[in-house]
Design a protein around this motif. Structure first.
Motif, PDB file in Angstrom:
ATOM      1  N   PHE A  57       0.840  -1.200   0.000  1.00 48.68           N
ATOM      2  CA  PHE A  57       0.000   0.000   0.000  1.00 48.68           C
ATOM      3  C   PHE A  57       0.877   1.254   0.000  1.00 48.68           C
ATOM      4  CE2 PHE A  57      -3.220  -2.690   2.585  1.00 48.68           C
ATOM      5  CZ  PHE A  57      -3.576  -3.376   1.432  1.00 48.68           C
ATOM      6  N   LYS A  58       1.982   1.191   0.738  1.00 46.56           N
ATOM      7  CA  LYS A  58       2.936   2.311   0.731  1.00 46.56           C
ATOM      8  C   LYS A  58       3.497   2.514  -0.669  1.00 46.56           C
ATOM      9  CE  LYS A  58       7.169   3.986   2.960  1.00 46.56           C
ATOM     10  NZ  LYS A  58       8.200   3.707   4.001  1.00 46.56           N
ATOM     11  N   ALA A  59       3.820   1.430  -1.369  1.00 50.40           N
ATOM     12  CA  ALA A  59       4.357   1.528  -2.731  1.00 50.40           C
ATOM     13  C   ALA A  59       3.344   2.176  -3.666  1.00 50.40           C
ATOM     14  CB  ALA A  59       4.744   0.143  -3.238  1.00 50.40           C
ATOM     15  N   PHE A  60       2.077   1.795  -3.526  1.00 47.48           N
ATOM     16  CA  PHE A  60       1.030   2.409  -4.352  1.00 47.48           C
ATOM     17  C   PHE A  60       0.972   3.918  -4.105  1.00 47.48           C
ATOM     18  CE2 PHE A  60      -1.557  -1.779  -4.156  1.00 47.48           C
ATOM     19  CZ  PHE A  60      -0.844  -2.289  -5.231  1.00 47.48           C
ATOM     20  N   ALA A  61       0.942   4.301  -2.829  1.00 47.86           N
ATOM     21  CA  ALA A  61       0.805   5.713  -2.476  1.00 47.86           C
ATOM     22  C   ALA A  61       2.004   6.530  -2.941  1.00 47.86           C
ATOM     23  CB  ALA A  61       0.622   5.856  -0.965  1.00 47.86           C
ATOM     24  N   LEU A  62       3.208   6.010  -2.742  1.00 49.49           N
ATOM     25  CA  LEU A  62       4.408   6.757  -3.134  1.00 49.49           C
ATOM     26  C   LEU A  62       4.545   6.846  -4.647  1.00 49.49           C
ATOM     27  CD1 LEU A  62       7.057   5.642  -0.487  1.00 49.49           C
ATOM     28  CD2 LEU A  62       5.526   7.618  -0.480  1.00 49.49           C
ATOM     29  N   THR A  63       4.044   5.844  -5.360  1.00 44.83           N
ATOM     30  CA  THR A  63       4.032   5.931  -6.824  1.00 44.83           C
ATOM     31  C   THR A  63       3.091   7.032  -7.287  1.00 44.83           C
ATOM     32  OG1 THR A  63       4.589   3.598  -7.106  1.00 44.83           O
ATOM     33  CG2 THR A  63       3.540   4.698  -8.972  1.00 44.83           C
ATOM     34  N   ILE A  64       1.936   7.138  -6.640  1.00 40.11           N
ATOM     35  CA  ILE A  64       1.022   8.237  -6.952  1.00 40.11           C
ATOM     36  C   ILE A  64       1.731   9.572  -6.761  1.00 40.11           C
ATOM     37  CG2 ILE A  64      -1.064   9.451  -6.189  1.00 40.11           C
ATOM     38  CD1 ILE A  64      -2.231   6.661  -5.496  1.00 40.11           C
ATOM     39  N   CYS A  65       2.428   9.721  -5.632  1.00 38.03           N
ATOM     40  CA  CYS A  65       3.154  10.967  -5.350  1.00 38.03           C
ATOM     41  C   CYS A  65       4.208  11.244  -6.415  1.00 38.03           C
ATOM     42  CB  CYS A  65       3.809  10.880  -3.981  1.00 38.03           C
ATOM     43  SG  CYS A  65       2.665  10.828  -2.591  1.00 38.03           S
ATOM     44  N   ASN A  66       4.964  10.222  -6.788  1.00 36.65           N
ATOM     45  CA  ASN A  66       6.012  10.391  -7.781  1.00 36.65           C
ATOM     46  C   ASN A  66       5.428  10.824  -9.132  1.00 36.65           C
ATOM     47  OD1 ASN A  66       8.866  10.172  -8.414  1.00 36.65           O
ATOM     48  ND2 ASN A  66       8.356   8.360  -9.627  1.00 36.65           N
ATOM     49  N   CYS A  67       4.326  10.191  -9.515  1.00 38.09           N
ATOM     50  CA  CYS A  67       3.690  10.537 -10.786  1.00 38.09           C
ATOM     51  C   CYS A  67       3.135  11.961 -10.759  1.00 38.09           C
ATOM     52  CB  CYS A  67       2.573   9.545 -11.102  1.00 38.09           C
ATOM     53  SG  CYS A  67       3.147   7.883 -11.527  1.00 38.09           S
ATOM     54  N   ILE A  68       2.571  12.355  -9.629  1.00 39.56           N
ATOM     55  CA  ILE A  68       2.085  13.729  -9.496  1.00 39.56           C
ATOM     56  C   ILE A  68       3.234  14.713  -9.688  1.00 39.56           C
ATOM     57  CG2 ILE A  68       1.255  15.425  -7.809  1.00 39.56           C
ATOM     58  CD1 ILE A  68      -0.602  13.243  -6.714  1.00 39.56           C
ATOM     59  N   GLU A  69       4.366  14.442  -9.055  1.00 42.44           N
ATOM     60  CA  GLU A  69       5.510  15.340  -9.193  1.00 42.44           C
ATOM     61  C   GLU A  69       5.988  15.399 -10.646  1.00 42.44           C
ATOM     62  OE1 GLU A  69       8.626  15.039  -6.355  1.00 42.44           O
ATOM     63  OE2 GLU A  69       7.261  15.028  -4.631  1.00 42.44           O
ATOM     64  N   HIS A  70       5.980  14.262 -11.320  1.00 47.79           N
ATOM     65  CA  HIS A  70       6.376  14.250 -12.730  1.00 47.79           C
ATOM     66  C   HIS A  70       5.486  15.169 -13.556  1.00 47.79           C
ATOM     67  CE1 HIS A  70       8.523  10.071 -12.535  1.00 47.79           C
ATOM     68  NE2 HIS A  70       9.169  11.015 -11.879  1.00 47.79           N
ATOM     69  N   VAL A  71       4.195  15.093 -13.324  1.00 50.38           N
ATOM     70  CA  VAL A  71       3.264  15.948 -14.058  1.00 50.38           C
ATOM     71  C   VAL A  71       3.514  17.421 -13.728  1.00 50.38           C
ATOM     72  CG1 VAL A  71       0.820  16.589 -14.264  1.00 50.38           C
ATOM     73  CG2 VAL A  71       1.489  14.179 -14.358  1.00 50.38           C
ATOM     74  N   LEU A  72       3.885  17.697 -12.483  1.00 48.21           N
ATOM     75  CA  LEU A  72       4.119  19.081 -12.078  1.00 48.21           C
ATOM     76  C   LEU A  72       5.354  19.696 -12.734  1.00 48.21           C
ATOM     77  CD1 LEU A  72       3.276  18.941  -8.254  1.00 48.21           C
ATOM     78  CD2 LEU A  72       1.981  20.132 -10.034  1.00 48.21           C
ATOM     79  N   PHE A  73       6.388  18.868 -13.030  1.00 53.55           N
ATOM     80  CA  PHE A  73       7.610  19.503 -13.557  1.00 53.55           C
ATOM     81  C   PHE A  73       8.066  18.989 -14.928  1.00 53.55           C
ATOM     82  CE2 PHE A  73       9.725  16.309 -10.603  1.00 53.55           C
ATOM     83  CZ  PHE A  73      10.392  15.558 -11.575  1.00 53.55           C
ATOM     84  N   PHE A  74       7.317  18.107 -15.554  1.00 61.60           N
ATOM     85  CA  PHE A  74       7.750  17.588 -16.851  1.00 61.60           C
ATOM     86  C   PHE A  74       7.894  18.708 -17.885  1.00 61.60           C
ATOM     87  CE2 PHE A  74       6.702  15.834 -21.092  1.00 61.60           C
ATOM     88  CZ  PHE A  74       7.778  14.979 -21.237  1.00 61.60           C
ATOM     89  N   ASP A  75       6.969  19.650 -17.900  1.00 62.10           N
ATOM     90  CA  ASP A  75       7.056  20.756 -18.862  1.00 62.10           C
ATOM     91  C   ASP A  75       8.324  21.575 -18.652  1.00 62.10           C
ATOM     92  OD1 ASP A  75       4.670  19.939 -19.941  1.00 62.10           O
ATOM     93  OD2 ASP A  75       3.470  21.524 -19.028  1.00 62.10           O
ATOM     94  N   ASP A  76       8.708  21.769 -17.389  1.00 58.54           N
ATOM     95  CA  ASP A  76       9.946  22.505 -17.103  1.00 58.54           C
ATOM     96  C   ASP A  76      11.155  21.757 -17.664  1.00 58.54           C
ATOM     97  OD1 ASP A  76       8.530  24.440 -15.713  1.00 58.54           O
ATOM     98  OD2 ASP A  76       8.797  23.457 -13.775  1.00 58.54           O
ATOM     99  N   PHE A  77      11.156  20.437 -17.511  1.00 63.01           N
ATOM    100  CA  PHE A  77      12.242  19.604 -18.022  1.00 63.01           C
ATOM    101  C   PHE A  77      12.408  19.794 -19.527  1.00 63.01           C
ATOM    102  CE2 PHE A  77      13.622  15.540 -19.873  1.00 63.01           C
ATOM    103  CZ  PHE A  77      14.763  15.251 -19.140  1.00 63.01           C
ATOM    104  N   VAL A  78      11.307  19.757 -20.248  1.00 65.70           N
ATOM    105  CA  VAL A  78      11.344  19.905 -21.710  1.00 65.70           C
ATOM    106  C   VAL A  78      11.742  21.329 -22.088  1.00 65.70           C
ATOM    107  CG1 VAL A  78       9.959  19.823 -23.825  1.00 65.70           C
ATOM    108  CG2 VAL A  78       9.674  18.054 -22.062  1.00 65.70           C
ATOM    109  N   GLU A  79      11.197  22.310 -21.377  1.00 65.37           N
ATOM    110  CA  GLU A  79      11.515  23.712 -21.684  1.00 65.37           C
ATOM    111  C   GLU A  79      12.989  24.037 -21.437  1.00 65.37           C
ATOM    112  OE1 GLU A  79       8.803  26.063 -19.442  1.00 65.37           O
ATOM    113  OE2 GLU A  79       7.050  25.409 -20.592  1.00 65.37           O
ATOM    114  N   MET A  80      13.632  23.286 -20.554  1.00 61.33           N
ATOM    115  CA  MET A  80      15.063  23.493 -20.307  1.00 61.33           C
ATOM    116  C   MET A  80      15.918  22.977 -21.461  1.00 61.33           C
ATOM    117  SD  MET A  80      15.178  22.464 -16.257  1.00 61.33           S
ATOM    118  CE  MET A  80      16.942  22.678 -16.040  1.00 61.33           C
ATOM    119  N   GLY A  81      15.313  22.198 -22.356  1.00 63.80           N
ATOM    120  CA  GLY A  81      16.041  21.736 -23.536  1.00 63.80           C
ATOM    121  C   GLY A  81      16.372  20.267 -23.551  1.00 63.80           C
TER     122      GLY A  81
END
Length: 224
Positions: free
Chosen positions: A92-116
């Motif tokens: 259950f911890k793995a499920f929850a932390l994966t959700i958190c990780n995916c949320i963070e990816h969505v929050l900064f993926f555009d920044d990653f691409v915009e950096m080049g």
């Protein structure tokens, strides 16, 4: 090699694209870099300022920058995992932390691409093949037998954020999301509502952690 010197860190990982981000992070955190690992990840030594960035010896600037962007969220006052308080099982911890990780990816993926950085290098340190839908179907079937609505909801949100994270990075997950809609249409509505709230989440305002916790509390429990 183990822990790298500052000179080695700059030689292997820093370039014009991530220099400003790196300088900002080292001014806020004491950062050590250890190259004795297979996967890139952050290893927080305390809640305030000490953190290790674990890397392999291929020295990928893209993956290093990925971890810096996770760290930048911390610098803004957001620890997504802080919402969850207790787990009765490691899975259950793995499920929850994966959700958190995916949320963070969505929050900064555009920044990653915009950096080049090329979008395909965002998570290239682990198998980025599409999440096997057959595995998802079996997991769903197994969880249904527990007759525990709270755990079922956690698993559906886990699958949703795994699919949606990949979709955000450009992978076609339409069929997987359609399957979720077929088996749990009401929960999918909640998942989509949460996603919309995350997309519009303001990282620059005050009380970031409290507002994030309130957001997630609309959809998931703090204890499982």
């Amino acid at each position: 090699m183990g822990f790298l010197t500052e000179e080695d860190i700059r030689r292997y990982f820093i370039d014009d694209r991530n220099y400003t981000l790196w300088e900002s992070m080292v001014n806020q955190f004491r950062i050590g870099v250890n190259d004795d690992y297979k996967f890139y990840q952050l290893d927080y030594q305390d809640e305030n300022s000490d953190v290790y960035i674990l890397t392999d010896k291929m020295y990928s600037k893209s993956l290093f920058t990925h971890e810096l962007l996770h760290l930048q969220l911390r610098s803004k006052g957001l620890n997504t995992a802080d919402y969850f308080q207790m787990f009765s099982q490691d899975v259950f911890k793995a499920f929850a932390l994966t959700i958190c990780n995916c949320i963070e990816h969505v929050l900064f993926f555009d920044d990653f691409v915009e950096m080049g950085y090329p979008r395909e290098t965002f998570v290239m340190d682990y198998d980025n093949q599409e999440y096997n839908i057959d595995q998802a179907i079996k997991m769903y079937s197994d969880i249904k037998t527990l007759n525990d609505q709270a755990i079922l909801k956690l698993v559906i949100f886990y699958l949703y954020w795994t699919f949606k994270n990949e979709e955000y990075m450009g992978i076609d997950r339409a069929s997987s999301l359609d399957w979720l809609k077929k088996v749990e249409s009401k929960l999918l509505i909640s998942c989509n509502r949460m996603y919309d709230e995350i997309i519009s989440f303001d990282l620059e305002s005050t009380n970031v952690q409290n507002r994030f916790n309130v957001l997630v509390s609309k959809y998931l429990r703090r204890r499982y």
